[in-house]
Every structure is written in C-alpha cells, then in structure tokens.
Design an enzyme around this catalytic site. Structure first.
Site, mmCIF file in Angstrom:
data_model
loop_
_atom_site.group_PDB
_atom_site.id
_atom_site.type_symbol
_atom_site.label_atom_id
_atom_site.label_comp_id
_atom_site.label_asym_id
_atom_site.label_seq_id
_atom_site.Cartn_x
_atom_site.Cartn_y
_atom_site.Cartn_z
ATOM 1 N N ASP A 222 0.860 -1.192 0.000
ATOM 2 C CA ASP A 222 0.000 0.000 0.000
ATOM 3 C C ASP A 222 0.892 1.237 0.000
ATOM 4 O O ASP A 222 2.106 1.142 0.155
ATOM 5 C CB ASP A 222 -0.872 0.006 1.268
ATOM 6 C CG ASP A 222 -0.021 -0.058 2.531
ATOM 7 O OD1 ASP A 222 0.338 1.000 3.037
ATOM 8 O OD2 ASP A 222 0.313 -1.180 2.995
ATOM 9 N N ASP A 224 0.474 3.648 2.284
ATOM 10 C CA ASP A 224 0.147 4.229 3.589
ATOM 11 C C ASP A 224 -0.978 5.255 3.380
ATOM 12 O O ASP A 224 -1.965 4.912 2.730
ATOM 13 C CB ASP A 224 1.416 4.806 4.241
ATOM 14 C CG ASP A 224 1.238 4.957 5.736
ATOM 15 O OD1 ASP A 224 0.627 4.064 6.351
ATOM 16 O OD2 ASP A 224 1.687 5.972 6.291
HETATM 17 N N1 LIG Z 1 0.988 1.396 5.858
HETATM 18 C C1 LIG Z 1 1.513 0.556 6.736
HETATM 19 N N2 LIG Z 1 1.934 0.993 7.955
HETATM 20 C C2 LIG Z 1 2.496 0.142 8.835
HETATM 21 N N3 LIG Z 1 2.667 -1.179 8.602
HETATM 22 C C3 LIG Z 1 2.258 -1.632 7.416
HETATM 23 N N4 LIG Z 1 2.299 -2.879 6.897
HETATM 24 C C4 LIG Z 1 1.777 -2.833 5.654
HETATM 25 N N5 LIG Z 1 1.376 -1.578 5.360
HETATM 26 C C5 LIG Z 1 1.683 -0.816 6.442
#
Ligand SMILES: Nc1ncnc2[nH]cnc12
Ligand SMILES: CSC[C@H]1O[C@H](OP(=O)(O)O)[C@H](O)[C@@H]1O
Length: 310
Positions: A222, A224
């Site tokens: 992703d 974030d």
């Molecule tokens: N955006 C995110 N923040 C923290 N840990 C994660 N693991 C996978 N995506 C994450």
C-alpha cells in the site's frame, strides 16, 4: 499434518525464515519436524517448522503466530530470536508487509532495506542484556550487507516475473497497531523513509545482540496514507489483497535465496562468522563480576553456552 511430524530434530539448523503478515506458512517445502523450544524469555510466536530444501534444513517461524493472533507489539521477539539461535540458526531472512512512503515503490514491489528509523514507543522488550548484565552492541547498520547482496543476486533472476526489487532503503518501524496519521506519514517521508512497518524492531536489534546475520525483505502492499487520494488510504483488506497477489513472488524469491545460501561458497556467511564474538565483546567487559546478577548471567549463557567460562 503437523501433529504427525517428529517433535525433535537432531541436526543443527543454520538458516531461518521468519514469515510476517500473509506469510504464516512456507508452502512447497518438505516439512521434516515441528519443534517447540522454550527459552528464558518464554516460547516463540509459533512452533518452528523444520523444512528440507536441497538437503539443507531450514527453520520457519510465523511472527504473528500460526493464526495471526499476535499483534506487532505483542510479538515475543526475544523468545523468537533466542529459540532460533538455540537450534543452531545463524542466518535469518525475515519477511515483512510494508507501506510505501515513496511513489516509485509500488504495491507488489520488494525492498531490501539497509536502514531503520525507530518509532516504537519503548513498550516492547528490546534487549537480552539487562537486569544485572549490561551490553552495548553496534547497530549503525541494522541489517546484514552480505545477506542483502545474496538477495540482490536472486532478484536479477526474478525480474522476468515482473517483480521490481529495490536495493537499499529506510524502514520506519512504528508502534501500531493503528496505522499512521497523514501528518506522521508525511513526516516520515520528509525524514527520508522508504517504507513503513511495525515489525522490524526489536527483531533486528535482538538478532544483532544474538550475533546473527539478519536481513529483512519487505513487500509493499500500500501507499500508507500520505498520497491523500480518495479510497487509497491503507487498510487491512488492501494489505491482505496485495499479500495474496504477491505470495507467489515471495515464494520464488525465498526459493532463490535458499538455493544461493545452500551453496558451499556461502557457508561462512550462513554461519555468520563475521558477527561471531561481536556481542560477547560488548557484554563481557561492561559489568564488573561483583555487579552481575546470576539470573541475568544464566540468560546470557542460554544465548552463548560457555560464555562465562571462556
Ligand atoms: N501502511 C503501513 N503501515 C504500517 N505497517 C504496514 N504494513 C503494511 N502496510 C503498512
Ligand atoms: C496488516 S498490516 C500491519 C502489519 O503488517 C506488517 O506485518 P509484518 O511486518 O509482520 O509482515 C506490519 O509490520 C504490521 O505488523
């Protein structure tokens, strides 16, 4: 199936894989035992499965437990690292699902980080050396450059499968379990963060204290929440979706890395000879004999049998 496997294994196992989110098993390998070691720091997150790969035994441990029941701040990292070391492990390849903090690191991409920024909150036990035995190991470079080079060599073979593997990068390890705010996510970008997770620490610190070669392989799932695009903020469904899509690639990469590590040329690396003695030197001369707590000494002895006699 696991219950029919032997619960002991009488050869040392030098290589371990720690699986993270979406990687609680390593399918496609031949399991030969399933063991449950105990340590002075409790029991590991999951039983350790011993798998055979080209005649070489490999230990597999699921960081969040067999059913993903252990939150990032609850992972018994000391028990995990101590248990692996106690069965002979000296090299760990650790997987992690991460959020990308950079446009060019796309979901599905892999990153071999070389740095960490610690944003955990001090609530996780993070050292083996306390309670009457003090030690200060070096942590300037938190991962193992030699292992990283092996993973990179394997990445070249993966390009044909459409996998982009980024060499180097900064993992921001946050406390969680909630994801970051947008302000935090932007701040981490301004600090030079490449990716973000909740699991690199204290695992990497403890591996260094235990004199293990440790390299994390990150899989981006992703962006974030810094991109601030409608419907794109990270959530669990997004992480699990990309992990499922990516698990084949992860399996290919593990296979290639294990093939490479199994080669005779890499035997010194796998035994982490380049780390041997580093933590012991950092501990032995710190606390004077009259200040040492026998219980703490026993714990160190578990990690390094014969430590106080040498
Ligand atoms: N955006 C995110 N923040 C923290 N840990 C994660 N693991 C996978 N995506 C994450
Ligand atoms: C489910 S998203 C957050 C979770 O995913 C990562 O896990 P791991 O590093 O064990 O693969 C991240 O660190 C969080 O624990």
């Amino acid at each position: 199936m696991g219950s029919q496997l032997p619960t002991t294994f009488d050869r040392p196992v030098h290589i371990a894989v720690i699986g993270g989110t979406g990687l609680s098993k390593l399918p496609g390998y031949h399991p030969v035992a399933i063991i449950s070691p105990t340590t002075p720091w409790g029991v590991p997150s999951s039983p350790i499965t011993i798998l055979e790969h080209s005649g070489v035994p490999i230990a597999f441990l699921s960081r969040h437990g067999t059913h993903h029941q252990i939150a990032p701040h609850e992972v018994p990292a000391r028990a995990n690292i101590a248990a692996l070391r106690s069965i002979g492990v000296r090299t760990i390849i650790a997987f992690s699902a991460v959020g990308s903090l950079q446009e060019h690191i796309k979901p599905m991409d892999f990153v071999i980080p070389d740095q960490i920024i610690d944003r955990t909150k001090g609530i996780r036990p993070f050292t083996f050396f306390e309670g009457g035995v003090v030690g200060h190991v070096g942590f300037a470079d938190p991962f193992d450059a030699k292992l990283a080079a092996v993973v990179q060599r394997c990445a070249a073979a993966m390009k044909g499968d459409g996998v982009t593997l980024h060499t180097g990068g900064v993992v921001v390890c946050m406390e969680g379990p909630q994801f970051s705010t947008r302000a935090e996510s932007n701040m981490y970008r301004s600090w030079g963060g490449s990716v973000i997770n909740m699991s690199a620490l204290p695992e990497a610190k403890l591996a260094r204290e235990a004199e293990l070669a440790y390299q994390m392989i990150c899989m981006a799932t992703d962006y974030d929440c810094w991109r601030n695009t409608d419907g794109e903020d990270v959530d669990v469904a997004m992480v699990m979706h990309y992990m499922a899509k990516n698990s084949e690639n992860a399996k290919h990469l593990v296979g290639a890395v294990l093939d490479e590590l199994a080669k005779q040329d890499n035997s010194d690396l796998v035994l982490a000879k380049h780390w041997a003695g580093s933590a012991q030197g950092a501990v032995k001369f710190m606390t004077k004999p009259e200040g040492r707590n026998p219980e703490a000494m026993k714990n160190v002895e578990f990690l390094f049998p014969g430590f106080w006699n040498e």
